[in-house]
Design a protein around this motif. Structure first.
Motif, PDB file in Angstrom:
ATOM      1  N   UNK A  93      -3.528   5.067  -1.836  1.00  0.00           N
ATOM      2  CA  UNK A  93      -4.546   5.649  -0.972  1.00  0.00           C
ATOM      3  C   UNK A  93      -4.192   7.074  -0.594  1.00  0.00           C
ATOM      4  N   UNK A  94      -5.239   7.845  -0.337  1.00  0.00           N
ATOM      5  CA  UNK A  94      -5.052   9.215   0.149  1.00  0.00           C
ATOM      6  C   UNK A  94      -6.346   9.653   0.836  1.00  0.00           C
ATOM      7  N   UNK A  95      -6.291  10.791   1.506  1.00  0.00           N
ATOM      8  CA  UNK A  95      -7.470  11.318   2.191  1.00  0.00           C
ATOM      9  C   UNK A  95      -8.522  11.719   1.157  1.00  0.00           C
ATOM     10  N   UNK A  96      -9.817  11.629   1.508  1.00  0.00           N
ATOM     11  CA  UNK A  96     -10.879  11.953   0.541  1.00  0.00           C
ATOM     12  C   UNK A  96     -10.672  13.306  -0.134  1.00  0.00           C
ATOM     13  N   UNK A  97     -10.300  14.313   0.618  1.00  0.00           N
ATOM     14  CA  UNK A  97     -10.137  15.659   0.045  1.00  0.00           C
ATOM     15  C   UNK A  97      -9.006  15.676  -0.984  1.00  0.00           C
ATOM     16  N   UNK A  98      -7.943  14.914  -0.705  1.00  0.00           N
ATOM     17  CA  UNK A  98      -6.814  14.865  -1.636  1.00  0.00           C
ATOM     18  C   UNK A  98      -7.205  14.136  -2.921  1.00  0.00           C
ATOM     19  N   UNK A  99      -8.071  13.142  -2.776  1.00  0.00           N
ATOM     20  CA  UNK A  99      -8.522  12.415  -3.971  1.00  0.00           C
ATOM     21  C   UNK A  99      -9.345  13.332  -4.862  1.00  0.00           C
ATOM     22  N   UNK A 100     -10.093  14.238  -4.217  1.00  0.00           N
ATOM     23  CA  UNK A 100     -10.905  15.176  -5.011  1.00  0.00           C
ATOM     24  C   UNK A 100     -10.030  16.209  -5.707  1.00  0.00           C
ATOM     25  N   UNK A 101      -9.001  16.682  -4.985  1.00  0.00           N
ATOM     26  CA  UNK A 101      -8.191  17.793  -5.510  1.00  0.00           C
ATOM     27  C   UNK A 101      -7.031  17.332  -6.388  1.00  0.00           C
ATOM     28  N   UNK A 102      -6.520  16.133  -6.120  1.00  0.00           N
ATOM     29  CA  UNK A 102      -5.298  15.689  -6.799  1.00  0.00           C
ATOM     30  C   UNK A 102      -5.571  15.003  -8.127  1.00  0.00           C
ATOM     31  N   UNK A 103      -4.540  14.355  -8.634  1.00  0.00           N
ATOM     32  CA  UNK A 103      -4.630  13.741  -9.966  1.00  0.00           C
ATOM     33  C   UNK A 103      -4.250  12.265  -9.892  1.00  0.00           C
ATOM     34  N   UNK A 104      -4.602  11.646  -8.768  1.00  0.00           N
ATOM     35  CA  UNK A 104      -4.117  10.289  -8.487  1.00  0.00           C
ATOM     36  C   UNK A 104      -4.609   9.251  -9.507  1.00  0.00           C
ATOM     37  N   UNK A 105      -5.776   9.514 -10.142  1.00  0.00           N
ATOM     38  CA  UNK A 105      -6.298   8.514 -11.078  1.00  0.00           C
ATOM     39  C   UNK A 105      -5.340   8.321 -12.256  1.00  0.00           C
ATOM     40  N   UNK A 106      -4.644   9.392 -12.596  1.00  0.00           N
ATOM     41  CA  UNK A 106      -3.631   9.316 -13.667  1.00  0.00           C
ATOM     42  C   UNK A 106      -2.538   8.297 -13.292  1.00  0.00           C
TER      43      UNK A 106
ATOM     44  N   UNK B 265       0.867  -1.189   0.000  1.00  0.00           N
ATOM     45  CA  UNK B 265       0.000   0.000   0.000  1.00  0.00           C
ATOM     46  C   UNK B 265       0.902   1.237   0.000  1.00  0.00           C
ATOM     47  N   UNK B 266       0.545   2.213  -0.831  1.00  0.00           N
ATOM     48  CA  UNK B 266       1.299   3.466  -0.889  1.00  0.00           C
ATOM     49  C   UNK B 266       0.381   4.625  -0.510  1.00  0.00           C
ATOM     50  N   UNK B 267       0.700   5.286   0.601  1.00  0.00           N
ATOM     51  CA  UNK B 267      -0.047   6.455   1.083  1.00  0.00           C
ATOM     52  C   UNK B 267       0.636   7.732   0.593  1.00  0.00           C
ATOM     53  N   UNK B 268      -0.147   8.725   0.182  1.00  0.00           N
ATOM     54  CA  UNK B 268       0.395  10.089   0.069  1.00  0.00           C
ATOM     55  C   UNK B 268       0.705  10.633  -1.305  1.00  0.00           C
ATOM     56  N   UNK B 269       0.283   9.937  -2.386  1.00  0.00           N
ATOM     57  CA  UNK B 269       0.517  10.502  -3.721  1.00  0.00           C
ATOM     58  C   UNK B 269      -0.578  11.533  -4.017  1.00  0.00           C
ATOM     59  N   UNK B 270      -0.227  12.795  -4.027  1.00  0.00           N
ATOM     60  CA  UNK B 270      -1.202  13.871  -4.273  1.00  0.00           C
ATOM     61  C   UNK B 270      -1.124  14.322  -5.732  1.00  0.00           C
ATOM     62  N   UNK B 271       0.089  14.611  -6.180  1.00  0.00           N
ATOM     63  CA  UNK B 271       0.308  15.023  -7.574  1.00  0.00           C
ATOM     64  C   UNK B 271       1.668  14.485  -8.015  1.00  0.00           C
ATOM     65  N   UNK B 272       2.052  14.807  -9.253  1.00  0.00           N
ATOM     66  CA  UNK B 272       3.266  14.157  -9.775  1.00  0.00           C
ATOM     67  C   UNK B 272       4.571  14.705  -9.187  1.00  0.00           C
ATOM     68  N   UNK B 273       4.452  15.642  -8.234  1.00  0.00           N
ATOM     69  CA  UNK B 273       5.641  16.079  -7.500  1.00  0.00           C
ATOM     70  C   UNK B 273       5.830  15.262  -6.216  1.00  0.00           C
ATOM     71  N   UNK B 274       4.736  14.662  -5.724  1.00  0.00           N
ATOM     72  CA  UNK B 274       4.775  13.959  -4.444  1.00  0.00           C
ATOM     73  C   UNK B 274       5.842  12.864  -4.428  1.00  0.00           C
ATOM     74  N   UNK B 275       6.500  12.732  -3.275  1.00  0.00           N
ATOM     75  CA  UNK B 275       7.489  11.661  -3.125  1.00  0.00           C
ATOM     76  C   UNK B 275       6.794  10.307  -3.309  1.00  0.00           C
ATOM     77  N   UNK B 276       5.562  10.190  -2.792  1.00  0.00           N
ATOM     78  CA  UNK B 276       4.822   8.918  -2.929  1.00  0.00           C
ATOM     79  C   UNK B 276       4.502   8.605  -4.391  1.00  0.00           C
ATOM     80  N   UNK B 277       4.260   9.627  -5.179  1.00  0.00           N
ATOM     81  CA  UNK B 277       3.969   9.432  -6.615  1.00  0.00           C
ATOM     82  C   UNK B 277       5.183   8.817  -7.294  1.00  0.00           C
ATOM     83  N   UNK B 278       6.350   9.437  -7.041  1.00  0.00           N
ATOM     84  CA  UNK B 278       7.603   8.929  -7.651  1.00  0.00           C
ATOM     85  C   UNK B 278       7.883   7.518  -7.149  1.00  0.00           C
ATOM     86  N   UNK B 279       7.543   7.276  -5.878  1.00  0.00           N
ATOM     87  CA  UNK B 279       7.790   5.942  -5.316  1.00  0.00           C
ATOM     88  C   UNK B 279       6.893   4.911  -5.990  1.00  0.00           C
TER      89      UNK B 279
END
Ligand code: NAI
Length: 272
Positions: free
Chosen positions: A40-53, A12-26
Motif C-alpha cells: 500500500x501507498x498514498x494515491x499520489x505515490x501510486x501514480x508517480x511510483x513503480x509499485x506495480x512492478x 501489509x507493507x506500507x511505503x514502497x515508492x520505487x526500487x530504492x525504498x526500504x519498503x521495496x527491498x523489504x
C-alpha cells in the motif's frame, strides 16, 4: 537460498515508492522468505511510483491508502484480510515526509502548518494504523509490527529538521501502544533505527552524501544498506524474535555507540 522464515505468514507493507525504498527491498525479502502481503501507498505515490512492478514480482495486490486517513486505513485492513484470508502476522510502516524539509525551510523558521502535516504523516499515522489494527482485532497472536526510525530522535543532526521530533514521537508511540498490543493481543511493536540510506526520503535531507560518508567512517561495520534492513525486518517478523517488543533497535553498523572512530580522527588530523 531462501530460508522460508515467513512461510504461511501474511501482512501489509506500507511505503514502497520505487526500487530504492526500504519498503521495496523489504517486500522482496519477505516474499523470498515465503511471506505474502498487500502493498500500500498514498494515491499520489501510486501514480508517480513503480509499485506495480513490485506487485507483479512478488505476486501481491496493491491497495491505495493515505496513512493519515483513518477511513482509508479501515478499508485497507478489511480488504487485506479478505485478500490474504485471515488475520495479519506482520505490518511494516515505512513512511516519512516533512514538508519543511521538502520546501527547504530552516529549523529556526518552521512553518507550523507544514510541521503538523509532516507530523501526521510521519508519526501520528503510526498511531492511526495501530489503533485500526487493535480495534479490528486484525493481528494474529505473536504477530509483529515494525516502523522505521532514525537516530536524530535521540541526537542532534542539524539538517534533519522537524523529522527529528517526528521520529522521537514515532518511537514513543511504539512503546506506548506496544504495551497494550503486548498485554492484550500478544503482538510485538518495535522501531528499527536505520543507517542513512540513499532513497527518495533520504535524499530530501540536505548534505546526505556528507552524512552517509560520516556515518560510514563512524560505524565499525559500515552503514547498513536497505537490503540489510530488509533482512533484519524479516527476522523481526519471524517467530525467532517473539519476545522482542517496545524496542527501538539500532540497525546502523554500530554507529549509535561510537564516540569517535580512528578514521574521523585521522581525517581531522590530515586537515590540520
Ligand atoms: P521512500 O521515500 O522510498 O519512502 C517513504 C514512503 O512514505 C514513500 O513510499 C511515500 O509514498 C510514503 N508516504 C508519504 N506520505 C504518505 C501518506 N500520506 N500515506 C502513505 N504513505 C505515505 O524513503 P525511505 O528511505 O525508504 O523511507 C522509509 C522510512 O525509513 C521512513 O520512515 C524514513 O524516515 C525511514 N528512514 C529512512 C532513512 C534514510 O536515510 N533513507 C534512515 C532511517 C529511517
Amino acid at each position: 537460498m531462501s530460508n522460508q522464515l515467513l512461510a504461511q505468514k501474511k501482512g501489509i507493507i506500507f511505503g514502497a515508492l520505487d526500487n530504492q525504498s526500504i519498503a521495496w527491498k523489504t517486500a522482496e525479502a519477505v516474499a523470498e522468505a515465503g511471506g505474502s502481503f498487500v502493498l500500500t501507498n498514498a494515491p499520489v505515490a501510486l501514480r508517480m511510483g513503480t509499485i506495480s512492478e513490485l506487485a507483479e514480482k512478488t505476486n501481491s495486490q496493491v491497495i491505495s491508502a493515505d496513512a493519515t486517513n483513518v477511513k482509508e486505513l479501515n478499508a485497507l485492513v478489511d480488504q487485506s484480510q479478505e485478500i490474504l484470508g485471515g488475520k495479519l502476522d506482520f505490518v511494516l510502516h515505512s513512511i516519512g515526509m516533512s514538508v519543511n524539509v521538502r520546501k527547504g525551510k530552516h529549523y529556526t523558521e518552521l512553518n507550523y502548518d507544514w510541521l503538523t502535516k509532516g507530523w501526521d504523516i510521519s508519526a501520528v499515522s503510526f498511531h492511526k494504523l495501530l489503533q485500526t489494527l487493535y480495534h479490528k482485532n486484525s493481528m494474529a497472536p505473536w504477530g509483529s509490527i515494525v516502523a522505521l526510525s532514525y537516530i536524530a530522535a535521540q541526537r542532534t543532526f542539524p539538517n534533519y529538521n522537524d523529522m527529528a521530533e517526528n521520529k522521537a514521537y514515532l518511537e514513543s508511540i511504539a512503546r506506548s501502544f506496544g504495551y497494550f498490543f503486548g498485554k492484550n493481543k500478544k503482538v510485538r511493536v518495535n522501531t528499527i533505527s536505520q543507517s542513512p540510506t540513499l532513497t527518495t526520503a533520504g535524499k530530501g535531507v540536505a548534505g546526505l552524501d556528507g552524512f552517509l560518508n560520516y556515518a560510514e567512517k563512524m560505524s565499525p561495520l559500515g552503514n547498513a544498506t536497505a537490503e540489510e534492513c530488509a533482512n533484519y525486518t524479516v527476522s523481526l517478523f519471524s517467530d525467532l524474535t517473539r519476545k522482542v517488543t517496545l524496542q527501538n533497535l539500532y540497525h546502523d553498523g554500530g554507529f549509535s555507540n561510537v564516540g569517535v572512530s580512528q578514521e574521523i580522527i585521522d581525517s581531522l588530523e590530515d586537515n590540520k
